[in-house]
Design a protein around this motif. Structure first.
Motif, PDB file in Angstrom:
ATOM      1  N   ARG A  71     -37.532   0.761 -26.706  1.00  0.00           N
ATOM      2  CA  ARG A  71     -36.582   0.743 -25.599  1.00  0.00           C
ATOM      3  C   ARG A  71     -36.455  -0.657 -25.028  1.00  0.00           C
ATOM      4  N   ASN A  73     -35.789  -1.977 -21.397  1.00  0.00           N
ATOM      5  CA  ASN A  73     -35.676  -1.525 -20.002  1.00  0.00           C
ATOM      6  C   ASN A  73     -34.597  -2.271 -19.229  1.00  0.00           C
ATOM      7  N   MET A  78     -32.456   2.944 -25.436  1.00  0.00           N
ATOM      8  CA  MET A  78     -33.575   3.390 -26.274  1.00  0.00           C
ATOM      9  C   MET A  78     -33.091   3.461 -27.714  1.00  0.00           C
ATOM     10  N   CYS A  95     -30.868  12.498 -27.084  1.00  0.00           N
ATOM     11  CA  CYS A  95     -31.591  11.556 -26.241  1.00  0.00           C
ATOM     12  C   CYS A  95     -31.902  12.239 -24.909  1.00  0.00           C
TER      13      CYS A  95
END
Length: 122
Positions: A71, A73, A78, A95
Protein backbone atom coordinates in the motif's frame (compact mmCIF):
# COMPACT_ATOMS: atom_id res chain seq x y z
CA UNK A 1 -18.86 9.33 1.08
CA UNK A 2 -15.98 6.96 0.49
CA UNK A 3 -15.28 5.13 -2.76
CA UNK A 4 -12.95 2.20 -3.31
CA UNK A 5 -12.19 1.50 -6.96
CA UNK A 6 -10.38 -1.64 -8.07
CA UNK A 7 -8.57 -2.02 -11.37
CA UNK A 8 -6.16 -4.40 -13.05
CA UNK A 9 -8.23 -7.54 -13.42
CA UNK A 10 -8.46 -9.53 -16.61
CA UNK A 11 -7.80 -12.80 -18.37
CA UNK A 12 -4.39 -14.41 -17.93
CA UNK A 13 -2.91 -17.81 -18.70
CA UNK A 14 -1.84 -20.17 -15.92
CA UNK A 15 1.56 -19.16 -14.62
CA UNK A 16 1.01 -15.55 -15.58
CA UNK A 17 0.86 -12.40 -13.48
CA UNK A 18 -1.54 -9.57 -12.77
CA UNK A 19 -1.35 -6.51 -10.55
CA UNK A 20 -4.53 -5.26 -8.93
CA UNK A 21 -4.91 -1.72 -7.62
CA UNK A 22 -7.42 -0.24 -5.19
CA UNK A 23 -7.77 3.52 -4.90
CA UNK A 24 -9.68 5.04 -1.98
CA UNK A 25 -11.19 8.50 -2.28
CA UNK A 26 -13.79 10.72 -0.68
CA UNK A 27 -14.30 11.66 2.94
CA UNK A 28 -11.36 9.87 4.55
CA UNK A 29 -9.76 10.80 7.85
CA UNK A 30 -7.68 7.69 8.52
CA UNK A 31 -7.33 4.32 6.80
CA UNK A 32 -6.47 1.44 9.09
CA UNK A 33 -6.21 -2.11 7.76
CA UNK A 34 -6.95 -2.85 4.12
CA UNK A 35 -7.44 -6.16 2.44
CA UNK A 36 -8.15 -8.08 -0.70
CA UNK A 37 -10.96 -10.64 -0.74
CA UNK A 38 -12.16 -12.89 -3.52
CA UNK A 39 -15.31 -14.79 -4.36
CA UNK A 40 -15.48 -17.59 -6.87
CA UNK A 41 -18.80 -18.78 -8.33
CA UNK A 42 -20.71 -20.85 -5.80
CA UNK A 43 -18.24 -20.13 -3.02
CA UNK A 44 -18.12 -17.78 -0.06
CA UNK A 45 -16.03 -14.64 -0.10
CA UNK A 46 -12.62 -15.30 1.40
CA UNK A 47 -9.73 -13.20 2.61
CA UNK A 48 -6.76 -13.29 0.25
CA UNK A 49 -4.39 -10.86 1.96
CA UNK A 50 -4.46 -7.96 4.38
CA UNK A 51 -2.12 -5.15 5.38
CA UNK A 52 -2.15 -2.80 8.35
CA UNK A 53 -1.38 0.90 8.16
CA UNK A 54 2.09 0.03 9.47
CA UNK A 55 2.71 -2.52 6.73
CA UNK A 56 2.14 -5.79 8.59
CA UNK A 57 0.83 -8.33 6.12
CA UNK A 58 -1.18 -11.52 6.31
CA UNK A 59 -1.89 -14.04 3.54
CA UNK A 60 -4.19 -16.95 2.95
CA UNK A 61 -2.22 -20.19 2.80
CA UNK A 62 -3.34 -20.73 -0.80
CA UNK A 63 -1.54 -17.60 -2.03
CA UNK A 64 1.54 -17.45 0.20
CA UNK A 65 4.70 -17.12 -1.85
CA UNK A 66 2.78 -16.12 -4.97
CA UNK A 67 0.90 -12.94 -4.05
CA UNK A 68 2.26 -9.75 -2.51
CA UNK A 69 0.11 -7.05 -0.93
CA UNK A 70 1.35 -3.49 -0.54
CA UNK A 71 0.00 0.00 0.00
CA UNK A 72 0.90 3.63 -0.47
CA UNK A 73 -0.52 5.56 2.47
CA UNK A 74 0.11 8.96 0.91
CA UNK A 75 -1.95 8.00 -2.14
CA UNK A 76 -4.59 5.95 -0.25
CA UNK A 77 -3.88 3.11 -2.63
CA UNK A 78 -3.39 -0.63 -2.15
CA UNK A 79 -1.97 -3.19 -4.54
CA UNK A 80 -1.94 -6.94 -5.01
CA UNK A 81 0.82 -8.41 -7.15
CA UNK A 82 -0.27 -11.87 -8.24
CA UNK A 83 2.32 -14.21 -9.73
CA UNK A 84 2.24 -17.85 -10.77
CA UNK A 85 -1.51 -17.64 -11.18
CA UNK A 86 -3.55 -20.83 -11.15
CA UNK A 87 -7.03 -21.58 -12.51
CA UNK A 88 -8.26 -21.84 -8.92
CA UNK A 89 -7.38 -18.16 -8.45
CA UNK A 90 -10.25 -17.28 -10.79
CA UNK A 91 -12.70 -15.09 -8.90
CA UNK A 92 -14.00 -11.59 -8.44
CA UNK A 93 -11.49 -9.73 -6.29
CA UNK A 94 -12.74 -7.11 -3.85
CA UNK A 95 -10.92 -4.36 -2.02
CA UNK A 96 -11.82 -3.63 1.59
CA UNK A 97 -10.77 -0.75 3.79
CA UNK A 98 -11.34 0.01 7.48
CA UNK A 99 -11.59 3.76 7.96
CA UNK A 100 -12.55 6.69 10.05
CA UNK A 101 -14.28 9.23 7.85
CA UNK A 102 -13.94 12.38 9.99
CA UNK A 103 -12.06 13.53 13.07
CA UNK A 104 -15.40 13.98 14.86
CA UNK A 105 -16.58 10.38 14.43
CA UNK A 106 -14.53 7.76 16.34
CA UNK A 107 -16.25 4.82 14.67
CA UNK A 108 -14.34 2.67 12.17
CA UNK A 109 -16.31 1.74 9.07
CA UNK A 110 -15.75 -1.01 6.51
CA UNK A 111 -15.95 -0.02 2.86
CA UNK A 112 -15.92 -2.28 -0.19
CA UNK A 113 -15.06 -1.80 -3.82
CA UNK A 114 -17.23 -3.05 -6.65
CA UNK A 115 -14.89 -5.90 -7.53
CA UNK A 116 -12.71 -6.78 -10.48
CA UNK A 117 -12.80 -10.09 -12.35
CA UNK A 118 -9.67 -12.22 -12.52
CA UNK A 119 -9.83 -15.21 -14.85
CA UNK A 120 -6.95 -17.67 -15.12
CA UNK A 121 -7.42 -19.93 -18.11
CA UNK A 122 -5.56 -21.27 -21.11
Amino acid sequence: QVQLVESGGGLVQPGGSLRLSCAASGSIFTIYAMGWYRQAPGKQRELVASITSGGITNYADSVKGRFTISRNNTKNTMYLQMNSLKPEDTAVYYCNGQMRTTVYDPLIYHFWGQGTQVTVSS
